[in-house]
Motif scaffolding. Sequence first.
Motif: not given
Length: 283
Positions: A102-107, A144-146, A150-153
């Motif tokens: 993968i080449c992005s965050v694992p959202g 959604g912490f990854a 957004g709100r978590c970040a």
Amino acid sequence: SGDFPTEQVHAALHHGGLYNRPFLESFEETPMLVAVLTYMGYGILTVFGYLRDFLRHWKIERCHIAREKEEQKDFVPLYQDFENFYTRNLYMRIRDNWNRPICSVPGAKMDLVDRVSHDYNWTFEYTGRTVKAVINLGSYNYLGFAENTGRCADAAAEVSMVYGVGVASTRQEIGNLDIHEEMENLLARFLGVESAMAFGMGFATNSMNIPALTGKGCLILSDELNHASLVLGARLSGSTIRVFKHNNMQSLEKLLREAIVHGQPRTHRPWKKILIMVEGIYR
């Protein structure tokens, strides 16, 4: 569930629990035709796998998989025979569906690196392209912490400025914070119990802490689909283990009633402790 037959599970919680009325859960059963064709496919691939291994043995077909050197034959093998067989002849055919870089965050959605194979998935070459916005079904990112936006970040960045990124200590020593206790109190109120204890997630969390909670003379009632870490922890504890059907409150209640009425085997003394062991989210 359409035309598929379903296995229905009725579950009810009484005495003012979380649910005021019984609820119904339905699970699709595998159609007979799909099950038969799946087993037939495995059987055909297994037969051809033995044929190809015969050809590889006589150097008629080249084997690309890593193999032990001749001088290592006397050592314990890293894999079982059938595991090697499965990897060579079955998994390789569908390997391009897994282990995708993968080449992005694992959202919830992520970007994949595009790749191709010219030797039936033994090796891959990268094309330089990416596959955008693929639905992620293989991550532990339940909350959604990854995500990096957004709100978590935003909340993580804000809390890090106040508490830092870690406490570098166990909670028993100097690592206990007010937000830990606030989270446990909130969790206890949500579950409707007296108190709750939160741990950092990991295999050792379950396998090492369960033996600290129960031991000989104790009973563990475990969901049949619990993770291997919970199963290992239950076995290491030395407690008696009984398994109830997945998410089936009637099955759990039946075992619990029997445990309270009959007590321990042979002596019929009351159990020292009864631990009900379930997961919050099943994979």
